[in-house]
Design a protein around this motif. Structure first.
Motif, PDB file in Angstrom:
ATOM      1  N   TYR A 108     -14.899  -5.264  23.652  1.00 24.22           N
ATOM      2  CA  TYR A 108     -15.450  -6.699  23.140  1.00 24.22           C
ATOM      3  C   TYR A 108     -14.243  -7.767  22.960  1.00 24.22           C
ATOM      4  CZ  TYR A 108     -19.771  -4.532  21.946  1.00 24.22           C
ATOM      5  OH  TYR A 108     -21.142  -4.003  21.944  1.00 24.22           O
ATOM      6  N   MET A 109     -13.276  -7.251  22.432  1.00 23.74           N
ATOM      7  CA  MET A 109     -11.984  -8.355  22.384  1.00 23.74           C
ATOM      8  C   MET A 109     -11.654  -9.020  23.686  1.00 23.74           C
ATOM      9  SD  MET A 109      -8.213  -7.522  21.071  1.00 23.74           S
ATOM     10  CE  MET A 109      -8.920  -6.655  19.431  1.00 23.74           C
ATOM     11  N   ASN A 110     -11.508  -8.148  24.796  1.00 25.80           N
ATOM     12  CA  ASN A 110     -11.190  -8.649  26.205  1.00 25.80           C
ATOM     13  C   ASN A 110     -12.351  -9.479  26.574  1.00 25.80           C
ATOM     14  OD1 ASN A 110      -8.222  -7.511  27.356  1.00 25.80           O
ATOM     15  ND2 ASN A 110      -9.081  -5.881  25.896  1.00 25.80           N
TER      16      ASN A 110
ATOM     17  N   GLY B  51     -14.423  -1.455  21.039  1.00 31.44           N
ATOM     18  CA  GLY B  51     -13.722  -2.545  20.143  1.00 31.44           C
ATOM     19  C   GLY B  51     -12.955  -3.474  20.978  1.00 31.44           C
ATOM     20  N   ILE B  52     -12.108  -2.630  21.971  1.00 32.82           N
ATOM     21  CA  ILE B  52     -10.930  -3.248  22.821  1.00 32.82           C
ATOM     22  C   ILE B  52     -11.661  -4.011  23.839  1.00 32.82           C
ATOM     23  CG2 ILE B  52      -9.266  -2.734  24.590  1.00 32.82           C
ATOM     24  CD1 ILE B  52      -8.552  -2.160  21.515  1.00 32.82           C
TER      25      ILE B  52
ATOM     26  N   LEU C  52     -10.101   0.777  16.875  1.00 36.84           N
ATOM     27  CA  LEU C  52     -11.306   0.006  17.174  1.00 36.84           C
ATOM     28  C   LEU C  52     -12.181   0.832  18.303  1.00 36.84           C
ATOM     29  CD1 LEU C  52     -10.228  -3.815  17.519  1.00 36.84           C
ATOM     30  CD2 LEU C  52     -11.212  -2.655  15.634  1.00 36.84           C
TER      31      LEU C  52
ATOM     32  N   THR D  76      -3.172  -3.557  22.014  1.00 36.45           N
ATOM     33  CA  THR D  76      -4.023  -2.513  22.620  1.00 36.45           C
ATOM     34  C   THR D  76      -3.912  -1.017  22.228  1.00 36.45           C
ATOM     35  OG1 THR D  76      -4.936  -4.045  24.554  1.00 36.45           O
ATOM     36  CG2 THR D  76      -5.353  -1.726  24.611  1.00 36.45           C
TER      37      THR D  76
ATOM     38  N   LEU E 147     -12.007 -12.774  25.007  1.00 36.09           N
ATOM     39  CA  LEU E 147     -10.781 -13.621  25.365  1.00 36.09           C
ATOM     40  C   LEU E 147     -11.088 -14.400  26.850  1.00 36.09           C
ATOM     41  CD1 LEU E 147      -7.947 -11.355  24.144  1.00 36.09           C
ATOM     42  CD2 LEU E 147      -8.568 -13.628  23.526  1.00 36.09           C
TER      43      LEU E 147
END
Length: 427
Positions: free
Chosen positions: A343-345, A340-341, A336, A329, A348
């Motif tokens: 969206y990633m979390n 972006g962070i 990002l 992160t 997941l």
């Protein structure tokens, strides 16, 4: 105590960058992931107390290194040393050694409750104490607490004889094959990986966003206090409902959905205090529920002959999640951005929630006490071995001299006639 403040106060350290602050936050998890299982095995060989003493000394040393450091690299080294004091498995094993079989569940529940209470109190105290003592001062407080723990371990906690449990003659390959056969341990490992990734990632984002919303660091404590009270009020009915309706998997999936809702809400950019209370309450309600349910699910799925292997995989995944959640992160946030962070979390958390579908039907745990005809030690050991070979028996412990064997069984798989062959079922 460090989670809410290290992102902000660490910026004043020499050489500090966002990626390095993320590494400092997460590297504790890497040390834990690497050493948790080896130190647990070492405690089986040389005893619990030496491993616990050594781990606390290393933890204290790491706290002092970080406390005296004025650079980001000193902070990183100190955090890595803190994580190297990986004594959780040895402590839990000592607790099991010191408790009678019929009281062991209560002992583990008390330890779990103390961990949860410490987490809640520390989130509140971190921002308060950091205002008075600075980031370095927090590490000295942590070192002092660890020193007190060392004194208590040396003078108050009994040494205890390691439980003389009967074990089936299984190789590591046989244990690994059994634990991984249906892939359920990997589903649970993914789930704990994600929630600890998300926890550290959130604390890389939220403290800064709270300051941008007009809340000084000193005000974060009462926000966390309110959030933790509200999250417990939301979590408890969910937990009780899961127990009452035997919907353990579904309630864990609901917890992931709640986390996703909280993360999606951060896209709105609202700054009002009511918004932060709702979002953080949702996140912590989901996190705390999963933090309680996931390890208990591992213990319920795998009997005592396989539990060490299963928890080794689970714990390693947990700490790797914390490490990567902080380090990646911190590295990716400048590239990002917040969106972006998030969206990633979100991806997941959604993946982990969907993966829980593959757990299938979970065990219905029942405790059974068998009264043996003979009270000698040899009869107890024979009964333990016979019980452990039965489908559905998760744990079998004999109390020497009582002529009793304490069983934990999967009610949906156990055969009553097999149990009756061991002796008289009490109750």
């Amino acid at each position: 105590m460090l989670l809410p403040v290290i992102r902000i106060l660490g910026e004043d350290l020499e050489g500090a960058t966002l990626p390095l602050l993320g590494l400092a936050l997460g590297i504790y998890g890497l040390s834990q992931a690497v050493l948790q299982l080896p130190l647990g095995l070492l405690s089986d060989k040389i005893g619990r107390k030496p491993v616990i003493y050594g781990g606390l000394v290393v933890f204290i040393a790491g706290s002092l290194v970080a406390g005296f450091s004025e650079s980001i690299w000193g902070l990183i080294i100190g955090r890595a040393l803190q994580g190297a004091g990986a004594i959780a498995s040895a402590v839990m094993a000592l607790a099991a050694d010191l408790s009678r079989p019929e009281q062991r569940s209560k002992m583990m529940a008390m330890i779990g409750g103390s961990i949860g209470l410490a987490f809640a109190i520390s989130l509140i105290l971190g921002p308060i104490l950091s205002e008075w003592l600075s980031l370095q001062g927090l590490f000295f407080v942590i070192a002092a607490l660890a020193f007190i723990a060392l004194i208590v371990a040396m003078t108050v906690v009994p040494r205890g004889d390691q439980a003389s449990k009967v074990h089936l003659n299984l190789t590591f390959a046989e244990r690994w094959k059994h634990v991984t056969a249906k892939g359920r341990i990997f589903v649970l490992a993914l789930a704990v990986f994600v929630i600890h990734w998300s926890l550290v990632a959130v604390f890389m984002i939220v403290p800064d966003k709270l300051e941008q919303s007009g809340f000084a660091l000193a005000q974060h404590s009462w926000i966390y206090l309110t959030v933790l009270i509200l999250s417990i009020a939301l979590m408890v009915p969910m937990m009780l409902g899961a127990e009452r309706k035997k919907m353990h998997r579904q309630i864990m999936q609901l917890a992931f959905f709640v986390i996703v809702v909280a993360l999606v809400s951060l896209f709105t950019g609202f700054t009002h205090i009511a918004f932060w209370l709702v979002v953080l309450t949702l996140f912590f309600a989901g996190f705390n529920l999963l933090e309680a349910k996931l390890p208990s699910t591992v213990s319920n799925l795998f009997g005592s002959q396989y539990r060490g292997t299963a928890l080794g995989i689970f714990s390693t995944s947990q700490f790797l999640g914390a490490f990567l959640g902080g380090s990646l992160t911190g590295y990716l946030l400048p590239k990002l951005g917040l969106e972006g962070i998030l969206y990633m979390n979100i991806a997941l958390a959604a993946l982990a929630g969907l993966a829980l579908t593959f757990l299938g039907k979970l065990p219905e745990i029942q405790k059974i006490v068998i009264q043996l005809d003979d009270t000698d030690k040899e009869s107890g050991q024979k009964a333990q071995i016979s019980a452990l070979k039965m489908p559905g028996v998760l744990e079998a412990i004999a109390n020497d001299g009582e002529g009793k064997v304490y069983l934990q069984v999967d009610k949906s798989r156990i055969n009553q006639k097999d149990l009756m062959a061991l002796g008289q079922i009490e109750g």
